[in-house]
Design a protein around this motif. Structure first.
Motif, PDB file in Angstrom:
ATOM      1  N   LEU A   1      58.118  46.008  41.868  1.00 41.34           N
ATOM      2  CA  LEU A   1      56.883  46.600  42.371  1.00 41.34           C
ATOM      3  C   LEU A   1      55.714  46.272  41.446  1.00 41.34           C
ATOM      4  N   GLY A   2      55.996  46.229  40.160  1.00 43.62           N
ATOM      5  CA  GLY A   2      54.955  45.826  39.216  1.00 43.62           C
ATOM      6  C   GLY A   2      54.467  44.419  39.480  1.00 43.62           C
ATOM      7  N   ARG A   3      55.385  43.541  39.884  1.00 37.88           N
ATOM      8  CA  ARG A   3      54.987  42.161  40.170  1.00 37.88           C
ATOM      9  C   ARG A   3      54.143  42.080  41.441  1.00 37.88           C
ATOM     10  N   VAL A   4      54.362  43.010  42.373  1.00 38.48           N
ATOM     11  CA  VAL A   4      53.524  43.058  43.575  1.00 38.48           C
ATOM     12  C   VAL A   4      52.093  43.414  43.192  1.00 38.48           C
ATOM     13  N   ILE A   5      51.942  44.460  42.380  1.00 38.32           N
ATOM     14  CA  ILE A   5      50.606  44.876  41.956  1.00 38.32           C
ATOM     15  C   ILE A   5      49.960  43.793  41.097  1.00 38.32           C
ATOM     16  N   ALA A   6      50.770  43.095  40.308  1.00 36.37           N
ATOM     17  CA  ALA A   6      50.226  42.036  39.453  1.00 36.37           C
ATOM     18  C   ALA A   6      49.635  40.900  40.272  1.00 36.37           C
ATOM     19  N   ALA A   7      50.008  40.810  41.555  1.00 37.43           N
ATOM     20  CA  ALA A   7      49.478  39.753  42.413  1.00 37.43           C
ATOM     21  C   ALA A   7      48.049  40.039  42.862  1.00 37.43           C
ATOM     22  N   VAL A   8      47.557  41.267  42.642  1.00 36.60           N
ATOM     23  CA  VAL A   8      46.155  41.577  42.969  1.00 36.60           C
ATOM     24  C   VAL A   8      45.257  40.772  42.031  1.00 36.60           C
ATOM     25  N   PRO A   9      44.386  39.908  42.562  1.00 34.35           N
ATOM     26  CA  PRO A   9      43.557  39.069  41.689  1.00 34.35           C
ATOM     27  C   PRO A   9      42.617  39.895  40.812  1.00 34.35           C
ATOM     28  N   ALA A  10      42.386  39.405  39.597  1.00 34.20           N
ATOM     29  CA  ALA A  10      41.475  40.103  38.693  1.00 34.20           C
ATOM     30  C   ALA A  10      40.077  40.199  39.283  1.00 34.20           C
ATOM     31  N   SER A  11      39.674  39.215  40.070  1.00 32.71           N
ATOM     32  CA  SER A  11      38.337  39.246  40.666  1.00 32.71           C
ATOM     33  C   SER A  11      38.166  40.441  41.597  1.00 32.71           C
ATOM     34  N   VAL A  12      39.222  40.798  42.300  1.00 34.53           N
ATOM     35  CA  VAL A  12      39.175  41.971  43.172  1.00 34.53           C
ATOM     36  C   VAL A  12      38.978  43.228  42.331  1.00 34.53           C
ATOM     37  N   LEU A  13      39.706  43.310  41.225  1.00 40.12           N
ATOM     38  CA  LEU A  13      39.534  44.443  40.320  1.00 40.12           C
ATOM     39  C   LEU A  13      38.105  44.484  39.777  1.00 40.12           C
ATOM     40  N   GLY A  14      37.533  43.318  39.513  1.00 37.71           N
ATOM     41  CA  GLY A  14      36.169  43.255  38.983  1.00 37.71           C
ATOM     42  C   GLY A  14      35.137  43.803  39.953  1.00 37.71           C
ATOM     43  N   GLY A  15      35.288  43.459  41.232  1.00 39.34           N
ATOM     44  CA  GLY A  15      34.344  43.973  42.224  1.00 39.34           C
ATOM     45  C   GLY A  15      34.406  45.482  42.340  1.00 39.34           C
ATOM     46  N   ALA A  16      35.625  46.031  42.319  1.00 43.47           N
ATOM     47  CA  ALA A  16      35.776  47.480  42.380  1.00 43.47           C
ATOM     48  C   ALA A  16      35.341  48.130  41.071  1.00 43.47           C
ATOM     49  N   GLY A  17      35.635  47.458  39.949  1.00 41.61           N
ATOM     50  CA  GLY A  17      35.292  48.011  38.644  1.00 41.61           C
ATOM     51  C   GLY A  17      33.810  48.193  38.430  1.00 41.61           C
ATOM     52  N   LEU A  18      33.012  47.336  39.051  1.00 46.81           N
ATOM     53  CA  LEU A  18      31.561  47.459  38.913  1.00 46.81           C
ATOM     54  C   LEU A  18      31.088  48.824  39.397  1.00 46.81           C
ATOM     55  N   VAL A  19      31.647  49.279  40.517  1.00 51.06           N
ATOM     56  CA  VAL A  19      31.291  50.596  41.051  1.00 51.06           C
ATOM     57  C   VAL A  19      31.886  51.704  40.183  1.00 51.06           C
ATOM     58  N   LEU A  20      33.159  51.551  39.831  1.00 58.85           N
ATOM     59  CA  LEU A  20      33.843  52.585  39.062  1.00 58.85           C
ATOM     60  C   LEU A  20      33.155  52.846  37.733  1.00 58.85           C
ATOM     61  N   PHE A  21      32.927  51.786  36.975  1.00 57.59           N
ATOM     62  CA  PHE A  21      32.388  51.948  35.639  1.00 57.59           C
ATOM     63  C   PHE A  21      30.911  52.327  35.675  1.00 57.59           C
ATOM     64  N   GLY A  22      30.199  51.819  36.662  1.00 53.92           N
ATOM     65  CA  GLY A  22      28.805  52.210  36.818  1.00 53.92           C
ATOM     66  C   GLY A  22      28.667  53.684  37.152  1.00 53.92           C
TER      67      GLY A  22
END
Length: 475
Positions: free
Chosen positions: A345-366
């Motif tokens: 299951l960890g390998r499934v989540i690891a398949a989420v691209p970092a760029s996707v995390l970056g787009g969401a992170g902009l809102v989260l951290f802001g």
């Protein structure tokens, strides 16, 4: 939120963090928390494992151990036991603050057992001094907490930018239009779902945007799930897999400095999430949270993990979704436990691209930074030194963010303490608040040079004494 020292604690039924949303909502929102912090929790074992010269299979065990221990620590912090756990929606995981010290210990010729021994001994010392930290809450008025919360958000923005560029500076296409475009698409999806969706969809906007962003990436050939089945599907963490801990005074001393930083950062995160969900945080509750942190850090090396602390990015998720239930975060702790037992299951989540995390992170951290600004808006700046305290604290906290190598030529203990913008801002804000608002000897009567920045009339009506302990972090 009213006075944390004098106001009676809310009853269990009144506390917003005790809301029960039901199992389906807990799983969905809990999974959203895991996705948000997954990149951060696996980064430490990846870096440490490579520095220690571990084989890929051993690094995988190290990652699984950190996930498993993060789940245990999260359950302790959210559900709590007598004297342990602040019972707030805080996701726990391996702290990035320890990385520099761990690498220094390894570069000096020591092994992972020396690192684990240093973590255990230093966390024990941290546990012994938690009564001191639990009593400092009166030195955390909105002036201090607002500065720290703002800096937490700002300090995480480089992480979001790095993710948006691809997450791996050595990978082809890092910083290219494809990665940044995927991050932008994810951000747009978050905004559209927040605006056009109903309340449930809006709260799940981060998770849904990550899923849709990953589907876009899969369609564009930017990620694949072909290696999901590589490796074992189930694995139980082995106690002391990397050897029995070794205790060396120099390593323990350097790690104790990290523990002090972790205590400061955890205090800031506990107060920040209390501000966001509008629940009182008194010294007892702060102490319970710090003790849970230290106990988790003491136990972590048994499973092959490192110092544990709250994840600031998940504080941002609480702010942006408005989901205050600690049971949601407890569910994320269970998911982390499962991921630690089921590497597949960890390998499934690891398949989420970092760029996707970056787009969401902009809102989260802001959102975290915006919460800090909202807290600072309630500070009285008239005829006092509060404006210069905020300016200096935030500015000092921005130094390691704007110039990551600023402290490279300082002694190692200085770099360990101040390499984090969060701890830098917290220490400066606390000290300046003491200097100007508690030790008032020598202060000018009307320091209008600094007060003028508010744009208010300096002869305004009487204002609150800035030395008064925070009525809270929010009203």
């Amino acid at each position: 939120m009213e006075t944390v020292l004098n106001t009676p604690a809310l009853t269990r039924q009144q506390r917003p963090e005790d809301e029960h949303l039901g199992l389906p909502a807990n799983i969905l929102y809990g999974f959203q928390h895991v996705l948000t912090m997954y990149g951060g929790i696996i980064a430490v074992p990846l870096i440490v494992g490579q520095a220690a010269g571990l084989a890929p299979a051993e690094i995988g065990i190290l990652i699984a151990s950190c996930l498993f221990m993060g789940g245990l620590a999260t359950l302790l912090q959210t559900l709590g036991l007598p004297f342990f756990g602040c019972q707030l929606p805080l996701v726990q995981g391996v702290s990035f603050a320890s990385v520099a010290t761990i690498l220094a210990i390894l570069s000096a010729g020591a092994s992972l057992p020396s690192v684990f021994g240093a973590v255990m001994a230093a966390a024990l010392l941290g546990f012994l001094i938690t009564p001191v930290f639990s009593r400092i809450i009166r030195f955390f008025p909105p002036l201090v907490t607002g500065s720290v919360i703002t800096t937490i958000g700002l300090s995480l923005m480089p992480v979001a930018a790095h993710w948006a560029m691809g997450g791996n500076a050595k990978a082809p296409g890092f910083g290219g239009t494809a990665n940044i475009g995927l991050a932008a698409a994810t951000l747009v999806i978050v905004l559209l779902l927040s605006k056009l969706g109903n309340a449930t969809i809006s709260r799940l906007s981060i998770l849904l945007a990550m899923v849709l962003g990953t589907m876009i990436a899969w369609g564009a050939g930017m990620t694949n799930f072909s290696r999901v089945m590589d490796g074992p599907a189930f694995a139980v963490p082995t106690l002391f897999h990397f050897g029995m801990p070794e205790f060396h005074p120099a390593a323990i001393l350097s790690m104790f400095i990290v523990i002090l930083v972790v205590l400061v950062e955890t205090s800031a995160d506990i107060l920040a999430v209390g501000d966001i969900i509008k629940t009182p945080i008194d010294s007892r509750r702060l102490g319970d949270g710090l003790r849970a942190d230290m106990v988790s850090s003491m136990v972590a090396p048994v499973f092959g993990s490192f110092t544990q602390s709250a994840f600031a990015q998940n504080v941002g998720l609480v702010a942006v979704t408005g989901v205050k239930s600690r049971y949601v975060v407890a569910t994320s702790g269970i998911i982390l436990l499962v991921l630690g037992l089921l590497p597949v299951l960890g390998r499934v989540i690891a398949a989420v691209p970092a760029s996707v995390l970056g787009g969401a992170g902009l809102v989260l951290f802001g959102t975290v930074a915006a919460s800090g600004i909202r807290t600072l808006a309630r500070v009285d700046y008239e005829n006092n030194m509060n404006l210069i305290i905020v300016a200096t604290s935030v500015g000092f906290g921005m130094i390691p963010i704007a110039a990551p190598h600023f402290y490279d030529h300082f002694p190692a203990w200085v770099a360990t303490i101040f390499h984090s913008g969060i701890s830098s801002a917290a220490i400066m804000a606390i000290l300046l608040n003491l200097l100007f608002n508690h030790l008032t000897t020598g202060n000018p009567d009307k320091p209008s040079v600094f007060a003028a920045g508010t744009g208010h009339d300096q002869s305004a009506t009487p204002h609150a004494d800035p030395r008064t302990p925070a009525k809270s972090l929010a009203h």
